[in-house]
Structures are given as C-alpha cells and as structure tokens.
Design a protein around this motif. Structure first.
Motif, PDB file in Angstrom:
ATOM      1  N   ALA A 180       0.505   2.146  -6.233  1.00 14.57           N
ATOM      2  CA  ALA A 180       1.280   3.154  -5.597  1.00 14.57           C
ATOM      3  C   ALA A 180       0.799   3.492  -4.129  1.00 14.57           C
ATOM      4  O   ALA A 180       1.522   3.765  -3.142  1.00 14.57           O
ATOM      5  N   LEU A 181      -0.549   3.721  -3.967  1.00 10.14           N
ATOM      6  CA  LEU A 181      -1.105   4.014  -2.877  1.00 10.14           C
ATOM      7  C   LEU A 181      -0.673   2.962  -1.548  1.00 10.14           C
ATOM      8  O   LEU A 181      -0.662   3.238  -0.376  1.00 10.14           O
ATOM      9  N   ILE A 182      -0.962   1.846  -2.131  1.00  5.69           N
ATOM     10  CA  ILE A 182      -0.755   0.459  -1.298  1.00  5.69           C
ATOM     11  C   ILE A 182       0.853   0.477  -0.968  1.00  5.69           C
ATOM     12  O   ILE A 182       0.873   0.245   0.551  1.00  5.69           O
ATOM     13  N   PHE A 183       1.666   0.923  -1.451  1.00  2.07           N
ATOM     14  CA  PHE A 183       3.100   0.921  -1.119  1.00  2.07           C
ATOM     15  C   PHE A 183       3.214   2.032  -0.136  1.00  2.07           C
ATOM     16  O   PHE A 183       4.042   1.852   0.833  1.00  2.07           O
ATOM     17  N   LEU A 184       2.668   3.235  -0.302  1.00  2.00           N
ATOM     18  CA  LEU A 184       2.940   4.329   0.579  1.00  2.00           C
ATOM     19  C   LEU A 184       2.318   3.867   1.655  1.00  2.00           C
ATOM     20  O   LEU A 184       2.825   4.385   2.783  1.00  2.00           O
ATOM     21  N   ASP A 185       1.318   3.263   1.767  1.00  2.00           N
ATOM     22  CA  ASP A 185       0.379   2.800   3.018  1.00  2.00           C
ATOM     23  C   ASP A 185       1.526   2.071   3.739  1.00  2.00           C
ATOM     24  O   ASP A 185       1.479   2.109   5.201  1.00  2.00           O
ATOM     25  N   GLN A 186       2.067   1.037   3.060  1.00  2.00           N
ATOM     26  CA  GLN A 186       3.056   0.141   3.956  1.00  2.00           C
ATOM     27  C   GLN A 186       4.284   0.821   4.315  1.00  2.00           C
ATOM     28  O   GLN A 186       4.640   0.484   5.504  1.00  2.00           O
ATOM     29  N   LEU A 187       4.623   1.811   3.512  1.00  2.00           N
ATOM     30  CA  LEU A 187       5.934   2.684   3.987  1.00  2.00           C
ATOM     31  C   LEU A 187       5.347   3.369   5.376  1.00  2.00           C
ATOM     32  O   LEU A 187       6.204   3.745   6.067  1.00  2.00           O
ATOM     33  N   GLY A 188       4.244   3.941   5.261  1.00  2.00           N
ATOM     34  CA  GLY A 188       3.751   4.934   6.599  1.00  2.00           C
ATOM     35  C   GLY A 188       3.671   4.156   7.652  1.00  2.00           C
ATOM     36  O   GLY A 188       3.675   4.642   8.824  1.00  2.00           O
ATOM     37  N   GLN A 189       3.812   2.631   7.569  1.00  2.00           N
ATOM     38  CA  GLN A 189       3.637   1.905   8.838  1.00  2.00           C
ATOM     39  C   GLN A 189       5.017   1.803   9.460  1.00  2.00           C
ATOM     40  O   GLN A 189       5.126   1.431  10.808  1.00  2.00           O
ATOM     41  N   ILE A 190       5.936   1.975   8.780  1.00  2.00           N
ATOM     42  CA  ILE A 190       7.441   1.742   9.299  1.00  2.00           C
ATOM     43  C   ILE A 190       8.130   3.236   9.372  1.00  2.00           C
ATOM     44  O   ILE A 190       9.237   3.035   9.970  1.00  2.00           O
ATOM     45  N   SER A 191       7.741   4.037   8.656  1.00  2.00           N
ATOM     46  CA  SER A 191       8.457   5.459   8.787  1.00  2.00           C
ATOM     47  C   SER A 191       7.537   6.564   8.426  1.00  2.00           C
ATOM     48  O   SER A 191       6.480   6.387   8.003  1.00  2.00           O
ATOM     49  N   THR A 192       8.159   7.757   8.758  1.00  2.00           N
ATOM     50  CA  THR A 192       7.447   9.041   8.672  1.00  2.00           C
ATOM     51  C   THR A 192       7.846   9.285   7.175  1.00  2.00           C
ATOM     52  O   THR A 192       8.813   9.430   6.652  1.00  2.00           O
ATOM     53  N   GLN A 193       6.418   9.756   6.039  1.00  2.00           N
ATOM     54  CA  GLN A 193       6.789   9.889   4.934  1.00  2.00           C
ATOM     55  C   GLN A 193       7.215  11.210   4.754  1.00  2.00           C
ATOM     56  O   GLN A 193       6.761  12.086   5.562  1.00  2.00           O
ATOM     57  N   ARG A 194       8.387  11.372   3.878  1.00  2.00           N
ATOM     58  CA  ARG A 194       8.705  12.703   3.319  1.00  2.00           C
ATOM     59  C   ARG A 194       7.628  13.471   2.574  1.00  2.00           C
ATOM     60  O   ARG A 194       6.788  12.936   2.305  1.00  2.00           O
ATOM     61  N   SER A 195       8.001  14.709   2.616  1.00  2.00           N
ATOM     62  CA  SER A 195       7.046  15.820   1.832  1.00  2.00           C
ATOM     63  C   SER A 195       6.769  15.378   0.549  1.00  2.00           C
ATOM     64  O   SER A 195       5.595  15.370  -0.175  1.00  2.00           O
ATOM     65  N   ASP A 196       7.779  14.959  -0.259  1.00  2.00           N
ATOM     66  CA  ASP A 196       7.545  14.769  -1.551  1.00  2.00           C
ATOM     67  C   ASP A 196       6.764  13.365  -1.993  1.00  2.00           C
ATOM     68  O   ASP A 196       5.928  13.260  -2.778  1.00  2.00           O
ATOM     69  N   LEU A 197       6.685  12.360  -1.044  1.00  2.00           N
ATOM     70  CA  LEU A 197       6.065  11.219  -1.115  1.00  2.00           C
ATOM     71  C   LEU A 197       4.516  11.468  -0.676  1.00  2.00           C
ATOM     72  O   LEU A 197       3.764  10.855  -1.424  1.00  2.00           O
ATOM     73  N   MET A 198       4.641  12.601   0.029  1.00  2.00           N
ATOM     74  CA  MET A 198       2.777  13.153   0.640  1.00  2.00           C
ATOM     75  C   MET A 198       2.545  13.741  -0.883  1.00  2.00           C
ATOM     76  O   MET A 198       1.158  13.234  -1.146  1.00  2.00           O
ATOM     77  N   VAL A 199       3.358  14.432  -1.470  1.00  2.00           N
ATOM     78  CA  VAL A 199       2.745  15.030  -2.767  1.00  2.00           C
ATOM     79  C   VAL A 199       2.346  13.902  -3.812  1.00  2.00           C
ATOM     80  O   VAL A 199       1.566  13.916  -4.432  1.00  2.00           O
ATOM     81  N   LEU A 200       3.398  12.938  -3.839  1.00  2.00           N
ATOM     82  CA  LEU A 200       3.109  11.715  -4.689  1.00  2.00           C
ATOM     83  C   LEU A 200       1.835  11.056  -4.237  1.00  2.00           C
ATOM     84  O   LEU A 200       1.002  10.665  -5.214  1.00  2.00           O
TER      85      LEU A 200
END
Length: 737
Positions: free
Chosen positions: A671-691
């Motif tokens: 899950a952290l790997i996918f969130l890191d990938q997401l952070g490279q292309i967009s600003t993460q929403r607060s709910d995903l930050m909580v995730l």
C-alpha cells in the motif's frame, strides 16, 4: 525545580535538560603521563592549554569576560570568599594517592578538576613527590574512594566528625565523592532506561562531561536520542568528535551515533572524520557497515536520498563478496523508488545466490509490477507461508493473475494450488477473481461457488455479490437472484436492476432504434453532454474511515428525453453500433451498473474514429474502477491514447484503488508503494494521507505514523486525530518500536 542555567567547562545546561555542547572547552587532550608532568601550555607533550580546562576558549573569554568567574564560582564557599591576593591552597594529596596506585584515569581526571577550580595552579612534575598525607584516617578515606566504596567513605567521614567536632573533610574529597556518586547514579539510571534522570544528573554535574568520561557522554547522548531530542544527542556526540583524541572511543562514538540518530545527523557527524596515520579515513574500518545501514534506512523510507557513494560501495560489495543479503538491500532500496528494472536485477541475484522468503517476495513484487503474474506466483509459492507479508504478496500475484484481460489459460496444476491456498488463507480478493475468471471461461456454476465463498469471508463485498447475482441469473436461478437483491436492497443499484422485464427490454430496444435526440453542450476533453446531473460513485469504506471515489466522472449522457431510462433493460451490446454502445455505456454508468457499462464500452472500442475509441477506453476504465476491478481498469486505460489530463486522472484513481485494496488485504508495504507512486503524479487527499498513517502504524513505524497524523490532524481531520490516539496506545504496548 527552579529554572536555572549553569555554564561550566564549555557546556550549557538548563533545568529542562542540556541546552547544547560548546564547540571547544572541556578536556581537549588527556595527560597520559603519571610522572614528569609538563608545564602549563606545553602542547607538544599533550597537556591542554588554559582553554582546554577553562569555561570556554580564549577567544570566547575575550568576547565575554563574565565567563571568567564561572570556574571560581565552582570553588567551595571558603575559597570563593578568600581575598584575591591570597593564593589558594590546593590539596594535592589525591594526586599523590592516584599516582601511587597507578590509576592514571583518576589521576588525569583529578588534574582536570583542579585546573578547572584553580586556573593558576600548575600540576606537579612528579605527583609521587607530593608529600605523603600523614593523616592515616584521611588516607583510608582516599583508599575507600579509589575502590569505589563511596558509602563507606561517607560513613568514615561521619564517624570522624562525630569524634572530632573541629575536623572538616577536605573540599577536594567531598567534591570527588559527589562527582563519583553522581556518575554511579547516572550510569544506574541509564541502565534502567530512566533517561530524564540521566539528563538531570548530567545537568547538575557538568564536570562529568569531559573526554575522560566518554562513557558518560555516550549515555547522555543516548538519553537525548531516546527522549526524541536528536539535536541534543548530536551535540554530545559532536563534542567527542571535536575534542577527544582516543581513536577507539571516536570510532565507537560514530557507531553509536549512526545507530540511534537520523540519517542527516549521522552524515553531519561523519563529516568530522580525521585522516588516520596510514592516510585513509579513521572510520574506514566500518565503511561497509555504514553503507549497509544507510541503504537499509533508504529501504524503510522511500523519500530518503541516500548518498550515491553508499549505493556504489554496496554494489561493489555484491560484486566482490557476493552476499545475498547485500543484494537484497539494494533490491528493496530500488523497489521503494519504483526503479523496478534495477530492483528485479538485484532481487534475481539474491534469489539465485540464496533463495529466501525476502528474495522471493521482492522478486515477485517486481514481476507483478511488469505484469508477469504467473512468474510471480511461481517464485513466491514455496515461501507463501513464510510471513504475513509473503502471504499478502502471494495473494496479490494470484488475484492479478486471475484478473488479466483477456484471461490467460492456466495449467490445472497452477489453478489447483492457487485454489487450495485461497481456501486455506480465506482470501476474499482472490476468491472474487476466481469467480470472474470462471465466468470468463463460461463456467457460471463454478463462478457462483467462488463468489459465494468470497461473500462468506467478506460479507460486505459488493462486487462478489453482483458477480453471484449475474452467475445465478445465467443459471436461471431466479430465487437465488431475488435473495441477493433482498439482501442488498438499498446498497447496490446494479444488483437491484438485474433481471428487468421483457416489456422494459422491448421498450429499450425500440427507443434505441429511434434517432437519437442529442442536446449538445461543450465539456472538457472534447465530449458533449446534456444538462443531466453528474452522479458521483458511492463512497467506499476502508477499515475505520471512508475514502471518497477518486475520480469525478465527467461523462456524456445521450438520451431520448428521459435521462437514463433508455438503458434500464438488458441488451446485448454486441448488436449495437459503436456510437450506440458508447451512448449506452455512459447511460449505464448513470445507473451505477459499471460491469454492463464496461461491456458496452468494449463494443465502442471497435469504432474507426480515434476520438470515439479514446472515449470508450476512458469510460471502460472508469467502469472497472467503479466496480472495484482495478487491474482491469489499468488494462482498459491502455486500449487507446488518452489526453494528459485523463491519463493522470486514471493513473491517480488506479493507484488510489490499489493502495486501498492492498491496505484492506493487510499488505501494508505494498500500500505504501502505491501511495508513493501516487505522490509522484498528484497531491494526495487527506483520506489517503490517513491511510498512509495507518499503514505505518500497522508496520509499527510509529514515528512516521505520528508525523503523518499530526500533519493531517492540523487541518481538523477527525480520522487523523483518532490515528494519533491509536499511535499512543500502540506505543504503550510496543514502547521500543
């Protein structure tokens, strides 16, 4: 305790703790001789100059004359009030005693102490020549002191004072006794992990903080590190590296520092490395271990920029020593940075050298990333039960393998073992994918069994419920379909609409054969739409909080005048033209029937017009995302070129869903790997930050979890505030994590 400040021997303390270590001062050099002590200022012989034992260096004294009184203020009251013209009487009996016993460590400490008390005092050239103390009782006290029998010294002092009312113990003996008792108290508190006590004792006994007491400095530094004050710990270690000469102690200081302080502070300390006699760096002997440690820190933190010199050194070690563990460190480091090709290379080397659970898991993750799911399943199968992470990665491989579009024909042996492991592990995601795989293979009975199994393990799994309803409908099980519709009433529109009447079907066909009345209205992306309202997908529940649907669907609804009524019946989209199929797909999306919409978009993908194919690929990807079939959505997105905006939108949605799915399956690292990938292309929403915060929490990475929750909680997010409370409770259970 009243707040006070004490500045002694170049170190400033406050009541709340040590404020910092001065760059100079204290004991820069130790006197290694016992007899023949050099005179003051003889640097060649090793005796420190005035600044070494004084409060601060000479430059500081010139800048701040008031510091000159600090050393004097540490004298006993009788000495402090003595007229300045009278030379103080220095009790040198301890010098002679320590010299006679050959106790060079205490001899050097005593010289340091006397120089701090009496700046004008010059050590005797031969401590053994100091006249013997004719006071036998006092000699006995010094002997007890040298043996560390401090309680007996106190007793002897008390007994003599009781018998000789006029007798007073030497101030030097009392001072040394106080310091020794403080040292014992500090060491005991350190051993018991009473870190605040360590800092309090150090603050009240600054004479302990010298190069002759490096162990005390280490303990103070550790106390600061353990109480989350890394900057103060750095100051303690930095004092040793700037001022102390003992090579083994300097090396040990670096080893202790890098094991307990953040990477950036460790690099700051390593910058004080000196040139060894042979010409190399004094820390070269631990260079390999430092490279391993820092790369491992990079494995844990994907955003940490480790100096390339450590990466290169570890790569050379793999070439020369061939250790699988070193190749694994490099593999995980590259994986955390999405350098999948490099990661696969290192994981393969580790796997070939020594097949292990970690090597198999890492290699499987890289294979999954490049969609070699069958190879990933094969590599990880022998290690599937090695750990929870290995099991989670194995099921990620199996679920992705079964979700490949178009479906691949798997050998019976592979299907059998995946089915066995799915049943044993009770993995609902793989069970659901088995259902879709069976449907694709025209086996509705088997599909129904797998969907039902997935629902037993995860009763709120709507895609499995929908798959079960479709399969029962295909089998002609009307009662079974009705039961599912009853159970999911009000929770799933597409389940409720399944099995429409023949009259509704005929009405829909008739409407689709009529000319389409289109009310054109320009929207972004080149598509047109009517004034019909855009319907958002329902929120998806993740663990203990809600995550919103990541993509706001901008779609075209083409109707005959009554919004989405033109697609309420079941129609085989293969009979429609690409344009009609595209229209039907968006209509079905309005009714929240994404799987049927995906089938309609598949027909529209055959259109000769590139814009229509782009719209169809975009719609099919959104449909699969709505249905929770993330991997199919990723495949659909590649069926046609997309605009930059759409590509980023879909990629963000896919990565968000994958992160959520991995978290739901307790695959927290993934899950952290996918969130890191997401952070490279967009600003993460607060709910995903909580995730992300909860992923760190489940991995027992409490400091990182707390940092994330604090950042989000500052915006007023209640889930983040609950996360902070959860971190606190977890650290009470696992205080050392």
């Amino acid at each position: 305790m009243k707040s006070s400040t004490v500045v002694i021997a170049g170190i400033m303390f406050t009541a709340a703790g040590i404020a910092g270590f001065a760059d100079d001062g204290l004991l820069r050099k130790n006197w290694s001789g016992v007899a023949g002590a050099p005179t003051s200022g003889d640097q060649a012989s090793g005796l420190p100059d005035e600044a070494s034992f004084g409060v601060v260096d000479k430059a500081s004294r010139r800048a701040a004359p008031e510091f000159r009184q600090v050393a004097q203020n540490t004298q006993p009251a009788a000495e402090a009030t003595r007229p300045q013209a009278t030379a103080p009487v220095v009790d040198e009996s301890a010098l002679r005693y320590f010299a006679s016993k050959g106790d060079t460590a205490r001899l050097q400490a005593e010289i340091s102490r006397l120089r701090a008390l009496y700046p004008d005092w010059t050590p005797p050239e031969d401590p053994l020549a100091v006249p013997r103390n004719k006071d036998v009782q006092l000699e006995t006290m010094w002997q007890l002191y040298s043996e560390g029998r401090y309680a007996e010294v106190r007793k002897a002092i008390a007994e003599r004072q009781a018998g000789e009312a006029a007798w007073k113990p030497p101030a030097d003996l009392l001072e040394r006794l106080n310091v020794a008792e403080s040292r014992a108290r500090l060491v005991n508190a350190s051993d018991l992990k009473q870190y605040e006590t360590v800092i309090e004792v150090a603050a009240s006994t600054p004479s302990l903080l010298t190069c002759s007491e490096v162990d005390v400095l280490w303990r103070v530094a550790d106390a600061f590190a353990q109480t989350k004050r890394p900057d103060r710990a750095r100051d303690a270690y930095l004092y040793v590296l700037k001022n102390c000469e003992n090579a083994p102690e300097r090396l040990a200081t670096v080893q202790k520092a890098v094991s307990g302080l953040p990477y950036d502070i460790a690099q700051e300390l390593l910058a004080f490395e000196r040139t060894a006699p042979g010409g190399g760096g004094e820390f070269e002997s631990i260079g390999d271990d430092l490279a391993r440690r820092f790369v491992a820190e990079g494995d844990a933190d994907g955003k940490l920029a480790v100096d390339p010199k450590y990466i290169l050194r570890l790569e050379r070690l793999v070439e020369t020593e061939g250790l699988a563990s070193d190749a694994l460190l490099l593999g995980w480091y590259q994986l955390r940075r999405d350098n999948m090709s490099a990661a696969e290379q290192w994981f393969r080397r580790a796997h070939d050298k020594e097949d292990s659970a970690s090597a198999a898991q890492g290699l499987a993750l890289t294979l999954i990333a490049r969609k070699a799911h069958e190879d990933a399943e094969k590599v990880l199968y022998p290690w599937r039960d090695a750990s929870e992470d290995a099991k989670a990665t194995y099921f990620a491989a199996t679920a992705n393998l079964l979700a490949i579009e178009p479906p691949v024909t798997l050998r019976e042996e592979v299907l059998s073992r995946i089915a066995q492991e799915t049943t044993k592990g009770r993995d609902p995601a793989t069970a659901q994918q088995f259902g879709w795989y069976a449907r694709a293979m025209e086996q509705p009975g088997t599909a129904a069994q797998w969907f039902a199994t997935a629902l037993r393990w995860k009763p709120d799994d709507e895609p499995s419920a929908y798959g079960l309803a479709l399969s029962r409908n295909q089998l002609g099980d009307a009662a079974g379909v009705a039961e599912i519709q009853r159970l999911w009433a009000g929770r799933s529109e597409r389940i409720a609409r399944l099995g429409e009447t023949e009259e509704e079907r005929r009405d829909a066909i008739a409407r689709q054969q009529q000319p389409l009345a289109r009310e054109q209205a320009p929207i972004s992306g080149g598509r047109q739409k009517t004034p019909a309202a855009v319907t958002e997908a329902a929120p998806r529940t993740v663990t203990r909080y809600e995550v919103e649907q990541p993509v706001a669907v901008a779609r075209q609804t083409q109707t005959t005048g009554r919004n989405a009524t033109g697609c309420r019946t079941t129609v085989n989209p293969a009979r429609l033209s690409p344009q009609a199929a595209l229209t039907r797909g968006w209509c079905l999306m309005d009714l929240n029937r994404p799987l049927e919409a995906a089938e309609a978009f598949a027909v529209a993908l055959q259109a000769p017009a590139s814009q229509m194919r782009e719209d169809a690929a975009y719609g099919q990807s959104l449909a699969y995302l709505r249905a929770g079939l993330t991997n199919r959505a990723a495949v659909a997105a590649t069926q046609s070129t997309q605009s930059r905006r759409r590509a980023e939108e879909l990629q963000s949605a896919i990565l968000s869903d994958r992160a959520i799915a991995a978290f739901d399956a307790k695959r927290y690292r993934e899950a952290l790997i996918f969130l890191d990938q997401l952070g490279q292309i967009s600003t993460q929403r607060s709910d995903l930050m909580v995730l992300r915060g909860y992923a760190y929490l489940n991995l027992k990475r409490y400091a990182e979890a707390r940092r994330i929750f604090e950042a989000v909680a500052a915006t007023g997010n209640r889930d983040a505030q609950r996360g902070l409370a959860d971190v606190g409770r977890a650290q009470e259970i696992w205080p050392n994590k």
